[in-house]
Write a protein that holds these residues in place. Sequence first.
Motif, PDB file in Angstrom:
ATOM      1  N   THR A 113       0.833  -1.206   0.000  1.00 34.04           N
ATOM      2  CA  THR A 113       0.000   0.000   0.000  1.00 34.04           C
ATOM      3  C   THR A 113       0.868   1.256   0.000  1.00 34.04           C
ATOM      4  O   THR A 113       0.590   2.226  -0.715  1.00 34.04           O
ATOM      5  N   TYR A 114       1.939   1.222   0.769  1.00 30.99           N
ATOM      6  CA  TYR A 114       2.866   2.360   0.825  1.00 30.99           C
ATOM      7  C   TYR A 114       3.508   2.600  -0.545  1.00 30.99           C
ATOM      8  O   TYR A 114       3.792   3.740  -0.932  1.00 30.99           O
ATOM      9  N   ALA A 115       3.712   1.514  -1.311  1.00 31.30           N
ATOM     10  CA  ALA A 115       4.323   1.624  -2.635  1.00 31.30           C
ATOM     11  C   ALA A 115       3.316   2.022  -3.712  1.00 31.30           C
ATOM     12  O   ALA A 115       3.671   2.129  -4.885  1.00 31.30           O
ATOM     13  N   GLY A 116       2.074   2.242  -3.306  1.00 30.96           N
ATOM     14  CA  GLY A 116       1.069   2.697  -4.255  1.00 30.96           C
ATOM     15  C   GLY A 116       0.170   1.617  -4.811  1.00 30.96           C
ATOM     16  O   GLY A 116      -0.653   1.879  -5.699  1.00 30.96           O
ATOM     17  N   MET A 117       0.296   0.375  -4.312  1.00 31.70           N
ATOM     18  CA  MET A 117      -0.567  -0.712  -4.770  1.00 31.70           C
ATOM     19  C   MET A 117      -1.840  -0.738  -3.932  1.00 31.70           C
ATOM     20  O   MET A 117      -1.816  -0.398  -2.753  1.00 31.70           O
ATOM     21  N   SER A 118      -2.931  -1.159  -4.533  1.00 27.57           N
ATOM     22  CA  SER A 118      -4.201  -1.261  -3.819  1.00 27.57           C
ATOM     23  C   SER A 118      -4.354  -2.678  -3.280  1.00 27.57           C
ATOM     24  O   SER A 118      -4.588  -3.624  -4.040  1.00 27.57           O
ATOM     25  N   ALA A 119      -4.221  -2.812  -1.967  1.00 27.61           N
ATOM     26  CA  ALA A 119      -4.353  -4.136  -1.356  1.00 27.61           C
ATOM     27  C   ALA A 119      -5.756  -4.687  -1.558  1.00 27.61           C
ATOM     28  O   ALA A 119      -5.936  -5.871  -1.871  1.00 27.61           O
ATOM     29  N   LYS A 120      -6.769  -3.832  -1.404  1.00 27.08           N
ATOM     30  CA  LYS A 120      -8.153  -4.285  -1.539  1.00 27.08           C
ATOM     31  C   LYS A 120      -8.426  -4.790  -2.950  1.00 27.08           C
ATOM     32  O   LYS A 120      -9.032  -5.845  -3.153  1.00 27.08           O
ATOM     33  N   LYS A 121      -7.973  -4.027  -3.957  1.00 26.25           N
ATOM     34  CA  LYS A 121      -8.200  -4.430  -5.340  1.00 26.25           C
ATOM     35  C   LYS A 121      -7.550  -5.773  -5.630  1.00 26.25           C
ATOM     36  O   LYS A 121      -8.158  -6.649  -6.257  1.00 26.25           O
ATOM     37  N   ASN A 122      -6.336  -5.952  -5.169  1.00 25.80           N
ATOM     38  CA  ASN A 122      -5.612  -7.190  -5.464  1.00 25.80           C
ATOM     39  C   ASN A 122      -6.146  -8.379  -4.683  1.00 25.80           C
ATOM     40  O   ASN A 122      -6.100  -9.511  -5.178  1.00 25.80           O
ATOM     41  N   ILE A 123      -6.659  -8.153  -3.488  1.00 27.67           N
ATOM     42  CA  ILE A 123      -7.288  -9.234  -2.731  1.00 27.67           C
ATOM     43  C   ILE A 123      -8.520  -9.737  -3.474  1.00 27.67           C
ATOM     44  O   ILE A 123      -8.720 -10.942  -3.673  1.00 27.67           O
ATOM     45  N   ILE A 124      -9.376  -8.803  -3.900  1.00 26.37           N
ATOM     46  CA  ILE A 124     -10.592  -9.185  -4.617  1.00 26.37           C
ATOM     47  C   ILE A 124     -10.249  -9.827  -5.957  1.00 26.37           C
ATOM     48  O   ILE A 124     -10.825 -10.854  -6.342  1.00 26.37           O
ATOM     49  N   LEU A 125      -9.304  -9.235  -6.691  1.00 28.90           N
ATOM     50  CA  LEU A 125      -8.919  -9.760  -7.999  1.00 28.90           C
ATOM     51  C   LEU A 125      -8.371 -11.177  -7.897  1.00 28.90           C
ATOM     52  O   LEU A 125      -8.740 -12.059  -8.685  1.00 28.90           O
ATOM     53  N   SER A 126      -7.508 -11.406  -6.932  1.00 26.78           N
ATOM     54  CA  SER A 126      -6.928 -12.751  -6.786  1.00 26.78           C
ATOM     55  C   SER A 126      -7.998 -13.769  -6.426  1.00 26.78           C
ATOM     56  O   SER A 126      -7.958 -14.917  -6.897  1.00 26.78           O
ATOM     57  N   MET A 127      -8.993 -13.341  -5.634  1.00 22.39           N
ATOM     58  CA  MET A 127     -10.068 -14.262  -5.283  1.00 22.39           C
ATOM     59  C   MET A 127     -10.970 -14.528  -6.483  1.00 22.39           C
ATOM     60  O   MET A 127     -11.436 -15.658  -6.679  1.00 22.39           O
ATOM     61  N   LEU A 128     -11.204 -13.522  -7.297  1.00 19.00           N
ATOM     62  CA  LEU A 128     -11.991 -13.720  -8.512  1.00 19.00           C
ATOM     63  C   LEU A 128     -11.291 -14.710  -9.454  1.00 19.00           C
ATOM     64  O   LEU A 128     -11.927 -15.607 -10.014  1.00 19.00           O
ATOM     65  N   ILE A 129      -9.986 -14.533  -9.625  1.00 18.51           N
ATOM     66  CA  ILE A 129      -9.236 -15.444 -10.496  1.00 18.51           C
ATOM     67  C   ILE A 129      -9.238 -16.853  -9.913  1.00 18.51           C
ATOM     68  O   ILE A 129      -9.416 -17.847 -10.633  1.00 18.51           O
ATOM     69  N   SER A 130      -9.054 -16.950  -8.601  1.00 17.94           N
ATOM     70  CA  SER A 130      -9.048 -18.246  -7.930  1.00 17.94           C
ATOM     71  C   SER A 130     -10.374 -18.974  -8.145  1.00 17.94           C
ATOM     72  O   SER A 130     -10.415 -20.137  -8.546  1.00 17.94           O
ATOM     73  N   GLY A 131     -11.480 -18.253  -7.893  1.00 19.01           N
ATOM     74  CA  GLY A 131     -12.792 -18.865  -8.086  1.00 19.01           C
ATOM     75  C   GLY A 131     -13.072 -19.187  -9.533  1.00 19.01           C
ATOM     76  O   GLY A 131     -13.704 -20.202  -9.848  1.00 19.01           O
ATOM     77  N   GLY A 132     -12.582 -18.319 -10.444  1.00 21.86           N
ATOM     78  CA  GLY A 132     -12.773 -18.582 -11.862  1.00 21.86           C
ATOM     79  C   GLY A 132     -12.076 -19.848 -12.320  1.00 21.86           C
ATOM     80  O   GLY A 132     -12.629 -20.628 -13.103  1.00 21.86           O
ATOM     81  N   LEU A 133     -10.867 -20.066 -11.835  1.00 23.12           N
ATOM     82  CA  LEU A 133     -10.141 -21.296 -12.182  1.00 23.12           C
ATOM     83  C   LEU A 133     -10.857 -22.534 -11.646  1.00 23.12           C
ATOM     84  O   LEU A 133     -10.984 -23.544 -12.349  1.00 23.12           O
ATOM     85  N   ALA A 134     -11.328 -22.454 -10.399  1.00 19.17           N
ATOM     86  CA  ALA A 134     -12.065 -23.586  -9.826  1.00 19.17           C
ATOM     87  C   ALA A 134     -13.370 -23.813 -10.577  1.00 19.17           C
ATOM     88  O   ALA A 134     -13.761 -24.957 -10.852  1.00 19.17           O
ATOM     89  N   GLY A 135     -14.059 -22.710 -10.924  1.00 23.85           N
ATOM     90  CA  GLY A 135     -15.302 -22.837 -11.669  1.00 23.85           C
ATOM     91  C   GLY A 135     -15.087 -23.438 -13.047  1.00 23.85           C
ATOM     92  O   GLY A 135     -15.904 -24.238 -13.532  1.00 23.85           O
ATOM     93  N   LEU A 136     -13.983 -23.079 -13.701  1.00 25.76           N
ATOM     94  CA  LEU A 136     -13.655 -23.660 -15.002  1.00 25.76           C
ATOM     95  C   LEU A 136     -13.410 -25.159 -14.866  1.00 25.76           C
ATOM     96  O   LEU A 136     -13.819 -25.951 -15.724  1.00 25.76           O
ATOM     97  N   GLY A 137     -12.747 -25.551 -13.780  1.00 28.24           N
ATOM     98  CA  GLY A 137     -12.565 -26.982 -13.528  1.00 28.24           C
ATOM     99  C   GLY A 137     -13.894 -27.697 -13.375  1.00 28.24           C
ATOM    100  O   GLY A 137     -14.092 -28.796 -13.904  1.00 28.24           O
ATOM    101  N   GLY A 138     -14.835 -27.063 -12.647  1.00 27.72           N
ATOM    102  CA  GLY A 138     -16.162 -27.657 -12.492  1.00 27.72           C
ATOM    103  C   GLY A 138     -16.899 -27.737 -13.815  1.00 27.72           C
ATOM    104  O   GLY A 138     -17.615 -28.721 -14.085  1.00 27.72           O
ATOM    105  N   ALA A 139     -16.749 -26.707 -14.651  1.00 32.13           N
ATOM    106  CA  ALA A 139     -17.393 -26.709 -15.966  1.00 32.13           C
ATOM    107  C   ALA A 139     -16.875 -27.864 -16.823  1.00 32.13           C
ATOM    108  O   ALA A 139     -17.645 -28.556 -17.494  1.00 32.13           O
ATOM    109  N   ILE A 140     -15.574 -28.082 -16.788  1.00 30.29           N
ATOM    110  CA  ILE A 140     -14.977 -29.182 -17.559  1.00 30.29           C
ATOM    111  C   ILE A 140     -15.408 -30.525 -16.987  1.00 30.29           C
ATOM    112  O   ILE A 140     -15.639 -31.487 -17.726  1.00 30.29           O
ATOM    113  N   ASN A 141     -15.559 -30.583 -15.679  1.00 32.92           N
ATOM    114  CA  ASN A 141     -16.062 -31.807 -15.057  1.00 32.92           C
ATOM    115  C   ASN A 141     -17.477 -32.119 -15.554  1.00 32.92           C
ATOM    116  O   ASN A 141     -17.816 -33.271 -15.816  1.00 32.92           O
ATOM    117  N   GLY A 142     -18.292 -31.063 -15.681  1.00 31.09           N
ATOM    118  CA  GLY A 142     -19.674 -31.259 -16.122  1.00 31.09           C
ATOM    119  C   GLY A 142     -19.783 -31.633 -17.587  1.00 31.09           C
ATOM    120  O   GLY A 142     -20.489 -32.582 -17.944  1.00 31.09           O
TER     121      GLY A 142
END
Length: 366
Positions: free
Chosen positions: A232-261
């Motif tokens: 945060t001190y270096a100018g990065m948004s911790a909140k944005k990156n926390i949410i973004l990483s969780m979105l990517i994480s869930g998207g990868l898991a969801g894609l795995g579920g889609a392929i399973n289906g």
Amino acid sequence: MIEVKTDSWLKKISVPVLAVLFGFLVGAIIMLIFGYNPVQAYSEMILGVFANPYSIGEALTQGTLLIFTGLAFDIANKAGFFNIGLSGQFLIGWLSTIAFALQFPDLPRIALVPLSLVIGTVAGALYAGIAGFLRAYFGTSEVIVTIMLNHTILQISNYLTNFVLGSSSRTERVSENASLSMEWLTNLTDYSRLNMGFFIAIIVVVLYSVFMKYTTTGFEIKAVGLNPDASTYAGMSAKKNIILSMLISGGLAGLGGAINGLGTFGNLFVLGVLPAEGFNGIAVALLGLGNPIGIVLSAILFGILQTGAPFMASRAGVPNEMAEVVIAAIVFFVGAYYLVEWLFEKFGNRPAKGPASTDVEGGVDQ
């Protein structure tokens, strides 16, 4: 300097190798205690998988799904939190993909397959995003939130399967236009369930590696995970990156579920428990030590163990659950990093510095 870097890589490689060896050793000891022959059991497991194309295809099918959930856990872990909701995100990807494919069975395959996969990916991302948003803005524990979300989607999925999307505890099978099966691949593996998802997984691994290693966003996600305050001190948004990483994480898991289906089953059915792919993905990521190639190899290993477990039971008389014991032991020994450090100190005359030493000593660039 070259010697230091080589030594560092030797330590990194030694962790999963020793973990696997010790895991099999623990399984062997338990088998001996209960009167089973571990040599015969492991032989039947491995030979059973590699003795025919069908079992190889099934092992790769299982490994494919674990690649997605392993990568999903890895990016959340790099961002500094523990996504234990992979099973729920995997399931909602599976559910939404099947629901969409059943609604539009006559769409051309070139449109229906990509759209269905995108639906599953987005569903998994948004579901994981709930925990990411609450963590970023309210400091809510992502562990508690994702555990609750896991069981919520399990009940929702079972209800929709029973009373909305299907009957008799399962839905109809998706049309051929939505299937991920490939005739030449099916014939090559003697009618196993190996499908297009395997190649999608390889592409995703390459894209994930490039994203995390060579993009600014990937660097920021890792930086926020290491030190949110400094980032945060270096100018990065911790909140944005926390949410973004969780979105990517869930998207990868969801894609795995889609392929399973669309690839593994072709439909959805009532589940008594959460999909095991989510929890096994955590083990895959830990064994792979956060390296995409390591995650692929770990996923294939776990696929072999899961596919070979029935051979231990049918040919050696060892219960199927013994394979799960081996997996659990492997994960346990991944955490025994100081054992590897001690071995390098003992035989390399270098001081043990703990797990972080492999990342920074000798100026090794990440």
